[in-house]
Motif scaffolding. Structure first.
Motif: not given
Ligand SMILES: [Zn+2]
Length: 352
Positions: A207, A300-303
């Motif tokens: 992130t 891109a939307s790594n959590r």
């Protein structure tokens, strides 16, 4: 003497009661980056040793039987003749060796010696290489200048001596008239055939790395760098990314989507395939570029949780183990999870 620009100023007498060293009193060799280039012959025309130019000077060396000080230089150009004298001088006696130093553009390139199958001629006892200071006793035997052992040279290397006691061919053989040479070594000098260079790129997609732009920068930089990798037909390339797990990419030419292999065990990282994770760069260039372009979007939307940078490097090393190579890790976060996790040094900063 020519080239003796490094003369030491006499030490200043101790000043008053102050024990502090005054930096202005410390002798320094003068350095002028715009000073003229010194032409330096490594031996005199009579063949005697010559003091090297100052280490701070710019010089063009001509190898007349001793190697250029660019490749080997002593900290002292005059060596004390006893240990006592050396210790009372207070100066270090050290040889600085840089065999692959960049030559001055005006210097002649190193000459290459190729003795074919007989290889380099060397002392039978200490293995010293043939050099201008080995003394030939007759057309077949030479005495080592390091250990005085007398060795018989191979039949192909025999040569009659002239009236001056030197081999008649000494001017034609670089190893007999130059201080440094390159050798074309025969097979016996190789442990194994030369292997393909392998590069493993290990990229942080955690992130923090995505948010800071480190991932995008790394991928773009790698794509640009691949243009200048030497011998792209031989070079092998592998790709790995990591967040809280480790991902490898099986790159195949023509495949639009990369095949991802996930290593979930970050405490004991391993290579997901025994081989095939590195592929020849040239044949797979488009597929490699495509994966590198997709990586920033894919995550891109790594959590995900704690980044496992150290474990990822370990997994890359495992993947390279059968062939050897180099891991280039692009870290945008502190590795706080899995194998080799680091702990923040306390406080609220958390940076490592
Ligand atoms: Zn020897």
């Amino acid at each position: 003497a020519p080239g003796m620009g490094m003369g030491m100023a006499p030490p200043a007498p101790p000043g008053g009661n102050s024990q502090r060293i005054d930096p202005a009193q410390i002798p320094r060799p003068p350095h002028d980056p715009h000073s003229e280039v010194v032409q330096y012959d490594s031996r005199s025309q009579q063949g005697s040793a010559v003091h090297p130019p100052a280490a701070t000077s710019s010089f063009v060396a001509k190898d007349l039987g001793s190697c250029s000080p660019r490749y080997m230089r002593s900290t002292m150009s005059t060596i004390p003749n006893s240990g006592d004298l050396l210790s009372s001088s207070g100066m270090p006696l050290t040889i600085i060796v840089q065999p692959l130093a960049m030559p001055h553009p005006e210097e002649e390139p190193l000459q290459v010696v190729d003795n074919g199958d007989i290889g380099p001629v060397r002392c039978g006892r200490c293995k010293a290489y043939m050099n201008p200071f080995m003394r030939f006793l007759d057309h077949t035997r030479f005495q080592c200048n390091f250990c005085t052992h007398v060795t018989e040279c191979p039949r192909e290397y025999m040569c009659n001596l002239g009236g001056d006691g030197r081999r008649r061919d000494w001017m034609e053989r670089p190893e007999l008239c130059r201080g440094s040479v390159e050798y074309n070594a025969p097979k016996e000098y190789m442990v194994r055939p030369p292997m393909s260079p392998a590069l493993f790129f290990c990229i942080d997609v955690s992130t923090a790395a995505i948010a800071s732009g480190a991932t995008t920068s790394a991928c773009e930089a790698i794509v640009r760098t691949l243009d200048s990798v030497p011998q792209p037909h031989r070079t092998l390339v592998g790709l790995c990314t990591f967040d809280s797990t480790i991902h490898f990419y099986a790159v195949r030419p023509g495949a639009s989507q990369p095949h991802m292999l996930v290593v979930p065990d970050v405490d004991e990282p391993y290579s997901p395939l025994p081989s095939g994770l590195v592929v020849p760069l040239e044949a797979n260039r488009e597929a490699i570029d495509s994966v590198l372009k997709q990586i920033p979007e894919m995550f891109a939307s790594n959590r995900h949780g704690a980044p496992v940078g150290t474990a990822a490097i370990k997994a890359c090393i495992e993947a390279l183990k059968p062939i050897g190579g180099r891991v280039l890790a692009f870290m945008g976060s502190m590795p706080t999870g899995g194998y080799g996790a680091l702990k923040p040094r306390g406080g609220t900063g958390g940076g490592g």
